[in-house]
Write a protein that holds these residues in place. Sequence first.
Motif, mmCIF file in Angstrom:
data_model
loop_
_atom_site.group_PDB
_atom_site.id
_atom_site.type_symbol
_atom_site.label_atom_id
_atom_site.label_comp_id
_atom_site.label_asym_id
_atom_site.label_seq_id
_atom_site.Cartn_x
_atom_site.Cartn_y
_atom_site.Cartn_z
ATOM 1 N N PHE A 57 -5.559 -1.980 -7.631
ATOM 2 C CA PHE A 57 -4.856 -2.505 -6.457
ATOM 3 C C PHE A 57 -5.543 -3.767 -5.936
ATOM 4 O O PHE A 57 -4.877 -4.714 -5.496
ATOM 5 C CB PHE A 57 -4.795 -1.432 -5.372
ATOM 6 C CG PHE A 57 -3.886 -1.761 -4.217
ATOM 7 C CD1 PHE A 57 -2.575 -2.152 -4.425
ATOM 8 C CD2 PHE A 57 -4.342 -1.660 -2.906
ATOM 9 C CE1 PHE A 57 -1.727 -2.449 -3.360
ATOM 10 C CE2 PHE A 57 -3.511 -1.949 -1.832
ATOM 11 C CZ PHE A 57 -2.200 -2.348 -2.059
ATOM 12 N N GLN B 271 0.831 -1.203 0.000
ATOM 13 C CA GLN B 271 0.000 0.000 0.000
ATOM 14 C C GLN B 271 0.868 1.256 0.000
ATOM 15 O O GLN B 271 0.629 2.195 -0.771
ATOM 16 C CB GLN B 271 -0.925 -0.020 1.219
ATOM 17 C CG GLN B 271 -1.898 1.150 1.295
ATOM 18 C CD GLN B 271 -2.867 0.995 2.465
ATOM 19 O OE1 GLN B 271 -3.200 -0.125 2.872
ATOM 20 N NE2 GLN B 271 -3.324 2.107 3.014
ATOM 21 N N THR B 272 1.881 1.283 0.855
ATOM 22 C CA THR B 272 2.764 2.448 0.930
ATOM 23 C C THR B 272 3.533 2.638 -0.372
ATOM 24 O O THR B 272 3.664 3.768 -0.875
ATOM 25 C CB THR B 272 3.744 2.299 2.106
ATOM 26 O OG1 THR B 272 2.998 2.187 3.327
ATOM 27 C CG2 THR B 272 4.671 3.506 2.199
ATOM 28 N N CYS C 26 -1.606 5.388 5.154
ATOM 29 C CA CYS C 26 -0.742 4.660 4.217
ATOM 30 C C CYS C 26 -0.647 3.183 4.567
ATOM 31 O O CYS C 26 -0.074 2.403 3.802
ATOM 32 C CB CYS C 26 0.665 5.259 4.222
ATOM 33 S SG CYS C 26 0.777 6.909 3.522
ATOM 34 N N HIS D 144 2.620 1.731 -3.322
ATOM 35 C CA HIS D 144 1.658 2.192 -4.325
ATOM 36 C C HIS D 144 1.406 3.695 -4.178
ATOM 37 O O HIS D 144 1.448 4.454 -5.159
ATOM 38 C CB HIS D 144 0.354 1.411 -4.151
ATOM 39 C CG HIS D 144 -0.589 1.506 -5.305
ATOM 40 N ND1 HIS D 144 -1.268 2.659 -5.624
ATOM 41 C CD2 HIS D 144 -0.977 0.582 -6.219
ATOM 42 C CE1 HIS D 144 -2.036 2.443 -6.676
ATOM 43 N NE2 HIS D 144 -1.875 1.193 -7.060
ATOM 44 N N LEU D 145 1.160 4.136 -2.949
ATOM 45 C CA LEU D 145 0.852 5.549 -2.702
ATOM 46 C C LEU D 145 2.029 6.461 -3.030
ATOM 47 O O LEU D 145 1.839 7.614 -3.431
ATOM 48 C CB LEU D 145 0.433 5.740 -1.241
ATOM 49 C CG LEU D 145 -0.948 5.191 -0.879
ATOM 50 C CD1 LEU D 145 -1.110 5.098 0.630
ATOM 51 C CD2 LEU D 145 -2.046 6.067 -1.473
ATOM 52 N N ASN E 43 -8.132 1.854 -6.822
ATOM 53 C CA ASN E 43 -8.462 0.749 -5.920
ATOM 54 C C ASN E 43 -8.926 -0.498 -6.664
ATOM 55 O O ASN E 43 -8.723 -1.616 -6.185
ATOM 56 C CB ASN E 43 -9.506 1.199 -4.893
ATOM 57 C CG ASN E 43 -8.862 1.920 -3.718
ATOM 58 O OD1 ASN E 43 -7.828 1.492 -3.212
ATOM 59 N ND2 ASN E 43 -9.458 3.019 -3.289
ATOM 60 N N SER F 82 -7.985 -0.816 3.399
ATOM 61 C CA SER F 82 -6.780 -0.551 2.618
ATOM 62 C C SER F 82 -7.210 0.327 1.453
ATOM 63 O O SER F 82 -8.081 -0.053 0.672
ATOM 64 C CB SER F 82 -6.154 -1.855 2.116
ATOM 65 O OG SER F 82 -4.964 -1.597 1.391
ATOM 66 N N ASP F 83 -6.597 1.494 1.324
ATOM 67 C CA ASP F 83 -7.111 2.494 0.384
ATOM 68 C C ASP F 83 -5.943 3.224 -0.273
ATOM 69 O O ASP F 83 -5.168 3.898 0.401
ATOM 70 C CB ASP F 83 -8.000 3.480 1.152
ATOM 71 C CG ASP F 83 -8.752 4.445 0.251
ATOM 72 O OD1 ASP F 83 -8.485 4.462 -0.967
ATOM 73 O OD2 ASP F 83 -9.598 5.187 0.769
ATOM 74 N N VAL F 84 -5.828 3.088 -1.597
ATOM 75 C CA VAL F 84 -4.787 3.814 -2.333
ATOM 76 C C VAL F 84 -5.407 4.894 -3.217
ATOM 77 O O VAL F 84 -4.761 5.410 -4.120
ATOM 78 C CB VAL F 84 -3.930 2.856 -3.195
ATOM 79 C CG1 VAL F 84 -3.174 1.874 -2.319
ATOM 80 C CG2 VAL F 84 -4.786 2.117 -4.219
#
Length: 248
Positions: free
Chosen positions: A77, A30-31, A135, A33-34, A74, A125-127
């Motif tokens: 992801f 996740q991190t 994050c 990706h962000l 999302n 979990s959110d990108v």
Amino acid sequence: MNSQILQYLKHIHFQGPLTEPTIKLLGQLQTSHLNSIPYENLDVVLKQGISFSIPDIFQKIIIHKRGGNCFELNILFSWLLRELGYSVTNRYAQFWRNFEADTPIEDVPMHQLLLVNYAGQSYISDVGVGALAPCKPVPLIAGHQHREGNELYKIEQDNVNGWMLYEQTKHNWRLLYSFLDDANDAKFAPRLSKQKNKIAMIRTPRGRHTMLNNEFRIYEGQSLTTYTTQNEKEWLQALHRFFHISLE
């Protein structure tokens, strides 16, 4: 592991070993990706049309090195996570940041987030936010507080809004988004907000970059640098410099 997953992981600069699915690995993905893929709404504003099919999103974001809105980011992801063995549900939410509590629900922008189930516990979990937002995965537990550096978030639940993610500001707790337990699993077409301003946002290891039309803001630690472009050439150069986006 297929070539598309390898392309995806290379694009988000993921260096860690791919173990079996864990929350630690989810947070690393996740991190990464962000920090690598921006939120941006340029196709919406420029009326280029948007597809929510995995092949089209993959082509746009991974091959052509663009960003996307919360749905595109999302959805893509969630595909990666499922390919890696995670149990994932795509959920629609109402995005309340900068909106008052009495705003008619149809005027509140829709948002998509992911619920990842691990060992019987659901995690957000959110990108797809781009700006300040967690994050790392957030356990879906009422009353739980989640800290990341100077940022503090909490989960609440009631009978009206369902699950709510709040962010702490200087003066109070502000609702970021909410969603219901019985919310659909995002299988129908989302209602895209009527956006007129060109927006881009991305996290960085030291802060974040944001763009609103021709104004670019670079946050690093406690410092802020603002850069205003004067013409389209400068704007395209800044878009590539700060977000690695090329529209040409």
